[in-house]
Write a protein that holds these residues in place. Sequence first.
Motif, mmCIF file in Angstrom:
data_model
loop_
_atom_site.group_PDB
_atom_site.id
_atom_site.type_symbol
_atom_site.label_atom_id
_atom_site.label_comp_id
_atom_site.label_asym_id
_atom_site.label_seq_id
_atom_site.Cartn_x
_atom_site.Cartn_y
_atom_site.Cartn_z
ATOM 1 N N ASP A 91 0.856 -1.267 0.130
ATOM 2 C CA ASP A 91 0.061 0.167 0.000
ATOM 3 C C ASP A 91 0.874 1.256 0.053
ATOM 4 O OD1 ASP A 91 -2.172 -1.247 -0.119
ATOM 5 O OD2 ASP A 91 -2.633 -1.303 1.899
ATOM 6 N N ARG A 92 1.834 1.271 0.622
ATOM 7 C CA ARG A 92 2.926 2.415 0.823
ATOM 8 C C ARG A 92 4.046 2.173 -0.430
ATOM 9 N NH1 ARG A 92 5.511 2.589 6.304
ATOM 10 N NH2 ARG A 92 6.420 4.446 5.302
ATOM 11 N N PHE A 93 4.327 0.897 -0.549
ATOM 12 C CA PHE A 93 5.505 0.911 -1.709
ATOM 13 C C PHE A 93 5.161 -0.160 -2.560
ATOM 14 C CE2 PHE A 93 7.061 1.325 2.725
ATOM 15 C CZ PHE A 93 7.669 2.514 2.758
ATOM 16 N N PRO A 94 4.286 0.254 -3.616
ATOM 17 C CA PRO A 94 3.799 -0.870 -4.748
ATOM 18 C C PRO A 94 4.686 -1.137 -5.551
ATOM 19 C CG PRO A 94 3.125 1.637 -5.047
ATOM 20 C CD PRO A 94 3.781 1.474 -3.933
ATOM 21 N N THR A 95 5.783 -0.816 -5.696
ATOM 22 C CA THR A 95 6.943 -1.067 -6.754
ATOM 23 C C THR A 95 8.247 -1.447 -6.127
ATOM 24 O OG1 THR A 95 7.601 0.961 -7.485
ATOM 25 C CG2 THR A 95 5.749 -0.014 -8.433
ATOM 26 N N ALA A 96 9.029 -2.366 -6.854
ATOM 27 C CA ALA A 96 10.239 -2.655 -6.644
ATOM 28 C C ALA A 96 11.033 -1.872 -7.727
ATOM 29 C CB ALA A 96 10.756 -4.001 -6.514
ATOM 30 N N THR A 97 12.223 -1.129 -7.781
ATOM 31 C CA THR A 97 12.934 -0.636 -8.656
ATOM 32 C C THR A 97 14.471 -1.189 -8.681
ATOM 33 O OG1 THR A 97 11.506 1.484 -8.690
ATOM 34 C CG2 THR A 97 13.393 1.552 -10.024
ATOM 35 N N PHE A 98 14.876 -1.608 -10.119
ATOM 36 C CA PHE A 98 16.361 -1.808 -10.265
ATOM 37 C C PHE A 98 16.816 -0.960 -11.139
ATOM 38 C CE2 PHE A 98 19.519 -4.339 -12.405
ATOM 39 C CZ PHE A 98 20.569 -4.207 -11.308
ATOM 40 N N ARG A 99 18.107 -0.335 -10.874
ATOM 41 C CA ARG A 99 18.530 0.634 -11.477
ATOM 42 C C ARG A 99 20.127 -0.046 -12.037
ATOM 43 N NH1 ARG A 99 15.551 4.902 -12.003
ATOM 44 N NH2 ARG A 99 14.288 5.554 -10.428
ATOM 45 N N PRO A 100 20.201 -0.489 -13.094
ATOM 46 C CA PRO A 100 21.610 -1.179 -13.310
ATOM 47 C C PRO A 100 22.726 -0.070 -13.766
ATOM 48 C CG PRO A 100 20.258 -1.210 -15.290
ATOM 49 C CD PRO A 100 19.570 -0.707 -14.259
ATOM 50 N N ASP A 123 21.587 -0.857 -8.332
ATOM 51 C CA ASP A 123 20.965 -0.829 -7.219
ATOM 52 C C ASP A 123 19.413 -0.875 -7.363
ATOM 53 O OD1 ASP A 123 23.179 0.623 -6.044
ATOM 54 O OD2 ASP A 123 22.693 2.593 -6.882
ATOM 55 N N LEU A 124 19.030 -1.746 -6.083
ATOM 56 C CA LEU A 124 17.525 -2.363 -6.247
ATOM 57 C C LEU A 124 17.110 -1.460 -4.871
ATOM 58 C CD1 LEU A 124 15.538 -4.432 -6.810
ATOM 59 C CD2 LEU A 124 16.514 -5.939 -5.111
ATOM 60 N N THR A 125 15.865 -1.255 -4.931
ATOM 61 C CA THR A 125 15.021 -0.589 -3.972
ATOM 62 C C THR A 125 13.799 -1.258 -3.947
ATOM 63 O OG1 THR A 125 15.899 1.870 -4.749
ATOM 64 C CG2 THR A 125 13.744 1.703 -3.545
ATOM 65 N N LEU A 126 13.628 -1.809 -2.594
ATOM 66 C CA LEU A 126 12.477 -2.481 -2.026
ATOM 67 C C LEU A 126 12.104 -1.582 -0.792
ATOM 68 C CD1 LEU A 126 13.585 -6.196 -1.909
ATOM 69 C CD2 LEU A 126 11.750 -5.305 -3.128
ATOM 70 N N ARG A 127 10.684 -1.393 -0.815
ATOM 71 C CA ARG A 127 10.152 -0.532 0.108
ATOM 72 C C ARG A 127 10.916 0.696 0.037
ATOM 73 N NH1 ARG A 127 8.503 -3.591 5.466
ATOM 74 N NH2 ARG A 127 10.123 -2.337 6.216
ATOM 75 N N ASP A 128 11.400 1.393 1.142
ATOM 76 C CA ASP A 128 12.313 2.629 0.966
ATOM 77 C C ASP A 128 13.595 2.338 1.416
ATOM 78 O OD1 ASP A 128 11.962 1.613 3.786
ATOM 79 O OD2 ASP A 128 11.493 3.493 4.767
ATOM 80 N N VAL A 129 14.265 1.043 0.970
ATOM 81 C CA VAL A 129 15.679 0.643 1.275
ATOM 82 C C VAL A 129 16.085 0.598 -0.277
ATOM 83 C CG1 VAL A 129 17.288 -0.758 2.230
ATOM 84 C CG2 VAL A 129 15.299 -0.209 3.537
ATOM 85 N N ARG A 131 20.064 -0.755 -1.966
ATOM 86 C CA ARG A 131 21.151 -1.508 -1.788
ATOM 87 C C ARG A 131 21.662 -1.917 -3.192
ATOM 88 N NH1 ARG A 131 20.826 0.392 2.540
ATOM 89 N NH2 ARG A 131 20.322 -0.655 4.383
ATOM 90 N N GLU A 132 22.993 -2.099 -3.182
ATOM 91 C CA GLU A 132 23.615 -2.750 -4.506
ATOM 92 C C GLU A 132 23.383 -4.013 -4.531
ATOM 93 O OE1 GLU A 132 27.260 -1.203 -6.612
ATOM 94 O OE2 GLU A 132 27.925 -2.866 -5.945
ATOM 95 N N VAL A 133 22.878 -4.702 -5.601
ATOM 96 C CA VAL A 133 22.912 -6.314 -5.673
ATOM 97 C C VAL A 133 23.682 -6.559 -6.867
ATOM 98 C CG1 VAL A 133 20.724 -6.489 -4.517
ATOM 99 C CG2 VAL A 133 20.781 -6.117 -6.659
#
Length: 187
Positions: A91-100, A123-129, A131-133
């Motif tokens: 509801d607060r974080f509907p998407t995950a984003t990856f920036r290669p 960089d992967l963003t899940l919720r409000d975090v 991190r590099e993956v």
Amino acid sequence: MKGWLFAAALLALTALAQTFEVASGEARYRVREELLQVGLADAVGTTKAVRGEVRLQGGQATGSFTVDLQELKSDQARRDNYLRQNTLQTDRFPTATFRPKRVEGLPNPLPQSGKFPVRVVGDLTLRDVTREVVWEGEAEFLDQEVRVALRTEFPFEKFNLVQPRVPILLSVEDRIRLEVDLALRRK
């Protein structure tokens, strides 16, 4: 004369850059769980709600890919609801984003055909975090399309996610495995 040569070299390098957009795709999570009266099994959730594009130039990459987490579905609606409400808070974080940022293993210039093992760092963003993956897998070039199969894994705490805890769930492994299968089209 030197300025002209520099401009020509810069144009040649720019010409080697190519952009690809998602034509179709699927994203999955896998988490090993032990259920009461069932035993050990992988919980698997999937979605085809994947969009994005990437621009490749040499080993450098820019762009972004987005997965709609609200569309993730497993074989159990109760699990899906729990993940949406508690673990992912969609509801607060509907998407995950990856920036290669980098793609390792591809030839330069990019080919028209062939399979190559690849590593994609970003960089992967899940919720409000964020991190590099590192994703590992394979890219297959088929003329104007590239099929990519990648996977990565990490512990729940890397993204401040809480492992699920419900009465019928005896245990959940502290590893989340993410997988993506993408068909990318040259723009």
